[in-house]
Design an enzyme around this catalytic site. Structure first.
Site, PDB file in Angstrom:
ATOM      1  N   ASP A 284       0.910  -1.097  -0.001  1.00 47.72           N
ATOM      2  CA  ASP A 284       0.108   0.054   0.001  1.00 47.72           C
ATOM      3  C   ASP A 284       1.057   1.256  -0.016  1.00 47.72           C
ATOM      4  O   ASP A 284       2.096   1.033   0.182  1.00 47.72           O
ATOM      5  CB  ASP A 284      -0.908  -0.027   1.285  1.00 47.72           C
ATOM      6  CG  ASP A 284      -2.461   0.760   1.027  1.00 47.72           C
ATOM      7  OD1 ASP A 284      -3.295   0.583   1.643  1.00 47.72           O
ATOM      8  OD2 ASP A 284      -2.160   1.816  -0.003  1.00 47.72           O
TER       9      ASP A 284
HETATM   10  C1  GLC Z   1      -4.119   4.285  -0.233  1.00 49.03           C
HETATM   11  C2  GLC Z   1      -5.077   3.201   0.171  1.00 49.03           C
HETATM   12  C3  GLC Z   1      -5.329   2.260  -0.907  1.00 49.03           C
HETATM   13  C4  GLC Z   1      -5.197   2.673  -2.357  1.00 49.03           C
HETATM   14  C5  GLC Z   1      -3.860   3.092  -2.506  1.00 49.03           C
HETATM   15  C6  GLC Z   1      -3.459   4.001  -3.765  1.00 49.03           C
HETATM   16  O1  GLC Z   1      -3.540   4.628   1.071  1.00 49.03           O
HETATM   17  O2  GLC Z   1      -5.048   2.495   1.557  1.00 49.03           O
HETATM   18  O3  GLC Z   1      -6.774   1.440  -0.705  1.00 49.03           O
HETATM   19  O4  GLC Z   1      -5.577   1.700  -3.518  1.00 49.03           O
HETATM   20  O5  GLC Z   1      -3.356   4.036  -1.528  1.00 49.03           O
HETATM   21  O6  GLC Z   1      -4.415   5.008  -3.722  1.00 49.03           O
END
Ligand code: GLC
Length: 738
Positions: A284
């Site tokens: 993430d």
């Molecule tokens: C965010 C979220 C994730 C998302 C990613 C890209 O922090 O936790 O669900 O897909 O970053 O935006």
């Protein structure tokens, strides 16, 4: 002579490349292509494939991305979108880099790209996974035409704590329902072949148990036994993998002291060794570098080694792999084999995506792919089928078509942004049909529509109450739209209370006090503790954050053009003090008895929820009767048929979601008082009766025992069928050894 032959060879190679057959995506050929390409890559190019960087919020790429793409040192971006922009950056990677490896463009297309569908927890309230498959397919078609080939969806986190803002993004509290919707969304996004020009690669997230955050506070730590991981949090991900999902995303949280992003148990033992998943895992957003904050890495160098060795293949935004990979390799803290395997997984998906053969997007197709009439009508249909009728005393609803005047009140009656939810993709507010607009479009010219905002969602002002009361007094019926703003749900939006924010409840009270028939419509992303409204307002409709067409859908339901058939995918607590509260709870040694002090309950509120999981009313009435089992006892390898008769005893057609629950009465571990093991949404005409049938197999009866084996234990089982998880008819059967 030598120079000529070199030129000649180059010309021949270029000609051959031009006429070379499209690369095959047959598995064996893909592996050959992956390994052939991998063998040519330098260490820097390999580490570059493991890197994803963030574009600008408006979809632009950054100058640095061009430089890295030219050098073959970038694998993927997030947020870069739009056919023209993605093509521009892709041409640099494909035409100017040494090995011409295409970039993978990803984006959060959670519940729609430009056509925005209901928030996923709302869509799950339809209890109709085919709708989720269809909405994901539209999202994929719009996203692909915008140059995107990867969405960071579906979000599969089971959520039992509505304080957690991300409850809005998944399919609620139950693993069986969550698995059905997760698989459906993967099928919708990817189809049978995600290299198709109207499909995208999906990403099952967040791996894993992110929804178990202590206190419902986002990013917080989680303590979850392996039994509970396997019973509750894993099943939707296993269903997504069985449906062919190509990627997973590791979650921010620590699981029993080990961050998910450096957790070899979930990333390698379960995902690779047990489930044989051969796609790739992306971290993430900066979750690799955040291992330092977790305290399991002293610096980015250690963070990179921990994540890569545990099984995270691509690093989102932080650059630990690229910055420290060569040094870690030299120090033998990571192996070249580990790096190669991560690169192999990413290249495998890029080949399966057909990226090498079709790296670009037809820019002419983008405009006509967005907001198609069929997409908008689907958004309207799904929003309506997701709505849940929570109360309807004296049949205040549906509103009569000849109503003379209707007061439309509340801060969410004409708000264009809230219906899009937190993850609004590339949705535009100007495309939102608000409830006020939907109702104005619905009513006859003879009907007067009066509007008053009444209050804001937040804040302490009651300055608008007078006008709201005035329009209510002038009308036959008052419809009050209250709930949450889009900032109050989604990521980093945990709330310490489940009450209506601001002075919205007082606004409802003021309107109710006029004595006019009052309807409350909720526009929200999580269960809310609306006890006073339930006790005092005759009609309540849960409309969720219903997407671009929510206003038309609300009008369809309020006027009865659509008979609401949704059911809650999450328990509604009476009070935040009851949280976590969920239907598939254990019985305890002292199950609640209202009259017995010394049993498990609260002193100040009933222990039961405000509305149970699976709850929802209709404008007609349904009766379930005559529950039948195909046998009184079975062996674990047998199948048991369960059937029940459903009757539409009312005067209008409608949908009922028949739910099947099972209980293992005595086992070697405590078992939930009930677990969802089947559901069917059926449409019945007035007076129509139908026998609905379910099949139970050993997999429905098995659980992970103390030895962490998935077993069916002999003994008594209960089977319960109902229109929600509380009001059920029951029968029992026995599982025998042989
Ligand atoms: C965010 C979220 C994730 C998302 C990613 C890209 O922090 O936790 O669900 O897909 O970053 O935006």
């Amino acid at each position: 002579m030598k120079r000529i032959s070199l030129v000649f060879l180059t010309v021949v190679c270029v000609l051959l490349a031009a006429i070379a057959p499209a690369r095959s995506q047959r598995p064996r050929d893909v592996e050959q292509q992956v390994n052939a390409l991998l063998a040519q890559m330098t260490l820097a190019e390999k580490l570059g494939q493991l890197q994803q960087l963030d574009g600008e919020a408006n979809g632009n790429y950054r100058p640095e991305h061009v430089e890295l793409a030219r050098k073959g040192l970038l694998g993927s971006t997030l947020n870069v979108r739009g056919a023209q922009k993605t093509n521009e950056l892709q041409r640099v990677a494909v035409n100017e880099s040494r090995l011409k490896i295409p970039l993978l463009f990803g984006f959060d297309v959670i519940h729609g790209y430009r056509t925005i569908f209901p928030i996923p927890v709302g869509e799950a309230a339809s209890w109709d996974p085919t709708l989720a498959e269809r909405s994901a397919a539209v999202a994929a078609q719009e996203a692909n035409n915008a140059g995107l080939r990867w969405t960071f969806a579906p979000m599969l986190d089971i959520a039992r704590d509505p304080r957690w803002g991300r409850i809005t993004e998944g399919a609620g509290e139950d693993p069986f329902l969550g698995a059905a919707f997760g698989a459906a969304r993967v099928r919708g996004f990817q189809g049978a072949d995600y290299s198709a020009p109207d499909k995208v690669l999906a990403c099952a997230k967040h791996w894993v148990a992110y929804g178990a955050a202590e206190g419902g506070r986002d990013y917080n730590t989680t303590e979850v036994s392996e039994n509970t991981l396997r019973e509750i949090y894993f099943p939707p991900f296993k269903a997504a993998i069985d449906a062919g999902v190509g990627t997973l995303m590791s979650s921010f949280n620590a699981i029993n002291g080990v961050p998910a992003t450096s957790n070899a148990f979930v990333l390698t033992k379960v995902l690779r060794d047990e489930w044989k998943f051969d796609g790739f895992v992306v971290s993430d957003y900066t979750s690799v570098r955040e291992l330092i904050n977790h305290g399991v890495a002293a610096n980015e160098e250690q963070a990179a080694a921990a994540a890569l060795n545990a099984g995270v293949d691509m690093e989102m935004v932080s650059r630990s792999y690229n910055q420290f990979g060569p040094k870690l390799l030299e120090q033998r803290k990571i192996s070249l084999a580990t790096i190669d395997e991560a690169v192999r997984r990413i290249l495998r998906i890029k080949f399966r995506l057909g990226l090498f053969d079709r790296p670009y997007t037809d820019e002419a197709s983008e405009p006509q792919s967005l907001l198609r009439p069929a997409s908008l009508s689907l958004a309207r249909e799904i929003a309506a089928r997701s709505m849940v009728l929570l109360k309807n005393d004296r049949n205040v609803l549906p509103l009569p078509n000849n109503v003379k005047s209707i007061a439309v009140i509340g801060p969410l009656a004409d708000d264009r942004r809230a219906p899009l939810g937190w993850w609004a993709g590339d949705g535009r507010e100007e495309n939102t049909i608000t409830p006020l607009a939907g109702l104005k479009a619905k009513v006859s010219p003879q009907t007067m529509v009066l509007y008053a905002k009444g209050s804001d969602v937040t804040g302490d002002s009651t300055a608008g109450f007078e006008q709201a009361v005035a329009v209510a007094k002038q009308s036959d019926v008052a419809v009050v739209f209250v709930g949450e703003t889009h900032e109050m749900v989604g990521e980093a939006a945990s709330r310490s209370t489940l009450d209506l924010p601001g002075r919205q409840l007082d606004l409802v009270k003021a309107v109710q006090a006029t004595g006019k028939p009052t309807v409350v419509v909720l526009v929200n992303g999580r269960p809310l503790a609306i006890g006073w409204i339930v006790d005092n307002v005759p009609a309540i409709l849960e409309s969720w954050m219903g997407g671009s067409q929510s206003g038309n859908a609300v009008a369809d339901v309020l006027f009865g053009d659509v008979n609401p058939g949704g059911k809650l995918p999450v328990t509604f607590p009476r009070s935040v003090g009851q949280v976590p509260i969920y239907y598939n709870h254990m019985n305890t040694g002292r199950p609640p008895e209202p009259e017995n002090r010394y049993t498990s309950k609260y002193y100040d509120v009933p222990w039961t929820p405000l509305f149970p999981f699976g709850y929802g009313l209709s404008y007609t009435t349904f009766k379930l009767s005559n529950l039948q089992l195909s046998a009184p006892r079975i062996r674990s390898a047998d199948r048991l048929t369960v059937s029940v008769e459903v009757e539409n005893a009312g005067t209008r057609a409608g949908d009922e979601v028949v739910q099947l629950y099972v209980r293992d009465v005595v086992a070697s571990m405590t078992r939930p008082v009930k677990e969802l093991k089947g559901f069917q949404r059926v449409t019945l005409q007035p007076g129509e009766k139908r026998r609905v049938e379910f099949t139970l197999t050993g997999d429905h009866l098995a659980f992970w025992n103390r030895d962490l084996r998935f077993v069916v234990e002999p003994g008594e089982f209960r089977v319960m069928v109902g229109s929600n998880s509380r009001d059920v008819i029951e029968a029992k059967f026995e599982v025998v050894e042989r």
